[in-house]
Design a protein around this motif. Structure first.
Motif, short mmCIF file in Angstrom:
data_model
loop_
_atom_site.label_atom_id
_atom_site.label_comp_id
_atom_site.label_asym_id
_atom_site.label_seq_id
_atom_site.Cartn_x
_atom_site.Cartn_y
_atom_site.Cartn_z
N VAL A 258 0.83 -1.20 0.00
CA VAL A 258 0.00 0.00 0.00
C VAL A 258 0.87 1.26 0.00
O VAL A 258 1.75 1.41 0.85
CB VAL A 258 -0.93 0.03 1.23
CG1 VAL A 258 -1.91 1.19 1.13
CG2 VAL A 258 -1.67 -1.30 1.39
N ASP A 259 0.60 2.15 -0.93
CA ASP A 259 1.30 3.43 -1.05
C ASP A 259 0.35 4.59 -0.83
O ASP A 259 -0.84 4.49 -1.16
CB ASP A 259 1.86 3.61 -2.47
CG ASP A 259 3.23 3.02 -2.68
OD1 ASP A 259 3.98 2.89 -1.71
OD2 ASP A 259 3.56 2.71 -3.85
N PRO A 260 0.84 5.75 -0.35
CA PRO A 260 0.04 6.96 -0.46
C PRO A 260 -0.12 7.33 -1.93
O PRO A 260 0.84 7.19 -2.71
CB PRO A 260 0.90 8.02 0.25
CG PRO A 260 1.95 7.28 0.99
CD PRO A 260 2.15 5.99 0.26
N ALA A 261 -1.28 7.80 -2.33
CA ALA A 261 -1.49 8.16 -3.74
C ALA A 261 -0.53 9.26 -4.18
O ALA A 261 -0.14 9.33 -5.34
CB ALA A 261 -2.93 8.60 -3.95
N ARG A 262 -0.11 10.11 -3.23
CA ARG A 262 0.78 11.23 -3.58
C ARG A 262 2.25 10.85 -3.56
O ARG A 262 3.10 11.68 -3.90
CB ARG A 262 0.54 12.39 -2.61
CG ARG A 262 -0.83 13.03 -2.74
CD ARG A 262 -0.98 14.18 -1.75
NE ARG A 262 -2.30 14.79 -1.84
CZ ARG A 262 -2.72 15.77 -1.03
NH1 ARG A 262 -1.90 16.23 -0.09
NH2 ARG A 262 -3.94 16.26 -1.17
N ALA A 263 2.57 9.63 -3.16
CA ALA A 263 3.97 9.19 -3.13
C ALA A 263 4.02 7.69 -3.42
O ALA A 263 4.51 6.90 -2.62
CB ALA A 263 4.60 9.51 -1.78
N ALA A 264 3.52 7.33 -4.59
CA ALA A 264 3.29 5.91 -4.92
C ALA A 264 4.47 5.31 -5.68
O ALA A 264 4.30 4.78 -6.78
CB ALA A 264 2.00 5.77 -5.71
N CYS A 265 5.66 5.33 -5.08
CA CYS A 265 6.83 4.85 -5.83
C CYS A 265 6.81 3.34 -6.03
O CYS A 265 7.26 2.86 -7.07
CB CYS A 265 8.13 5.32 -5.18
SG CYS A 265 8.51 4.62 -3.58
N LEU A 266 6.29 2.58 -5.07
CA LEU A 266 6.21 1.13 -5.28
C LEU A 266 5.12 0.78 -6.28
O LEU A 266 5.29 -0.12 -7.11
CB LEU A 266 5.97 0.42 -3.94
CG LEU A 266 7.20 -0.18 -3.26
CD1 LEU A 266 7.81 -1.30 -4.09
CD2 LEU A 266 8.25 0.86 -2.93
N PHE A 267 3.99 1.47 -6.19
CA PHE A 267 2.91 1.22 -7.14
C PHE A 267 3.38 1.48 -8.57
O PHE A 267 3.15 0.64 -9.47
CB PHE A 267 1.72 2.11 -6.81
CG PHE A 267 0.50 1.85 -7.66
CD1 PHE A 267 -0.47 0.97 -7.23
CD2 PHE A 267 0.34 2.48 -8.89
CE1 PHE A 267 -1.60 0.71 -8.02
CE2 PHE A 267 -0.77 2.24 -9.68
CZ PHE A 267 -1.74 1.35 -9.24
#
Length: 403
Positions: A258-267
């Motif tokens: 799970v990533d924050p939408a504003r910092a989705a580096c893994l996604f």
């Protein structure tokens, strides 16, 4: 946003290096290390049967790392452990013999530690752990913090005697600055993220995190069927996914990063099928997860052991903080910081979406496991978001609410 893992490495065995780092023997060594820590105790596993009934699953269990080693986050397990391991290894090299953990506070070892300086970049929690580890062994610590780190979090690190260095820019800027300064000054960089040529120490940091997984597996009535773990650079998600894959094999749970939408580096890395650096955007309230470039070691593990990737929005993060602070249906209260409840927020969001629920095969028999990765590490921010003090929330817990 949601996507399944479609990388070429998916479901392949872990790289032998990672299997050794996160395997049973290494995890047992971490447990032995913790037995020498004065304030060590397993953190509570919190059952949320009311929320489980509400969303239609069999069980929800939260490993509450807000109680870990007096530091208020899971990071207490990683940085300090790595620092202590590095000091013991340096002592072995200098003394020409095996040095056991039991000798950590001997004058011989402390004299060696006094000549060492460890450094790292941090959003707050990792730096606190590194600073605490340095104080425990008598080494010096230099902690670099970027402009977004609150004064409260800086003060919480400084109380361990660390030299605090402010860096302009983002977390990733501070990581690069820490590596450069450490090389120039001969310091040992103890980072929780990795880059080409720098893998072993971040591996030790992740190795420390296996303790919470082993504790949770012992505390749960049955192993989980689904796990949702939040990700910054990926270290905690990789440690949990990797250790579960080793311990449970084909019976491992469905694992969602799970990533924050504003910092989705893994996604975005999963979407691209390779490590990518994303552009800096608007800051996220999930400050401990605001990372724009993944750890290479963490990605190597997650590309094999993660089943899905998803993002949560700002309102998801603050909403779950408030839900945990004001529980109902008999659930206990949990003090979760801005990044702490993100895994649970994702689980609730996934179950509410029929397509994601079906894709992850979540039903009324599912047992969900998440980690509250931090308590109120910035009490002022916590009260601003929830309208309650951390102490007031903690006081709500009924007798027997914690497993």
């Amino acid at each position: 946003m949601f996507l399944l893992n479609t990388t070429a490495d998916y479901r392949q065995p872990l790289d032998p290096r990672d299997a050794e780092t996160l395997g049973a023997a290494a995890a047992e060594e971490v447990e032995r290390h913790l037995s020498f820590r004065e304030n060590h105790a397993p953190t509570p596993l919190v059952a949320l049967p009311g929320l489980a009934r509400e969303i239609g699953v069999a069980a929800i269990h939260v490993k509450d790392e807000g109680h870990r080693l007096g530091l208020g986050s899971f990071k207490a397990l990683g940085g300090a452990y790595a620092v202590i391991r590095l000091v013991l290894e340096e002592a072995e090299q200098r003394l020409g013999r095996v040095v056991d953990m039991a000798e950590l506070h001997s004058e011989e070892v402390r004299a060696i530690a006094r000549g060492m300086t460890v450094a790292c970049a941090t959003d707050g929690n990792h730096g606190r752990s590194v600073a605490q580890g340095a104080q425990l062994v008598g080494a010096r610590a230099a902690i670099l913090v970027h402009t977004g780190v609150s004064n409260e979090r800086v003060a919480a690190i400084a109380r361990f005697g660390a030299e605090m260095i402010r860096v302009e820019g983002s977390y990733d800027d501070s990581v690069r600055e820490a590596a450069w300064v450490a090389e120039a000054k001969g310091w040992t960089i103890v980072s929780d993220t990795s880059w080409p040529g720098y893998e072993r120490i971040p591996g030790l940091v992740m190795q420390g995190y296996t303790a919470l997984v082993r504790e949770a597996l012992k505390q749960m009535p049955e192993p989980p069927t689904h796990v949702f773990i939040q990700s910054g650079v990926g270290g905690i998600a990789a440690a949990v996914a990797g250790h579960l894959a080793i311990e449970l094999g084909d019976l491992r749970p469905v694992f969602t990063v799970v990533d924050p939408a504003r910092a989705a580096c893994l996604f975005e890395t999963a979407r691209a099928g390779r490590p990518v650096t994303i552009a800096h955007g608007e800051p996220t309230v999930m400050a401990m997860l605001e990372c724009y470039e993944p750890s290479l070691v963490a990605w190597r593990i997650l590309s094999r052991a993660a089943d899905a990737f998803m993002t949560v929005d700002e309102a998801d993060a603050t909403g779950i903080m408030n839900r945990l602070a004001r529980p109902h249906s008999g659930d206990p209260a949990v003090v979760a910081g801005e990044s702490g409840g993100v895994g649970l927020a994702a689980a609730v969001k996934a179950v509410a979406d029929p397509a994601i629920r079906a894709t992850l095969a979540i039903d009324q028999r599912s047992r969900i496991f998440v980690v509250n990765t931090e308590g109120a590490t910035d009490p002022g921010k916590y009260e601003e978001i929830t309208g309650l003090s951390p102490a007031a929330v903690a006081a709500k817990n009924p007798e027997g609410a914690l497993i």
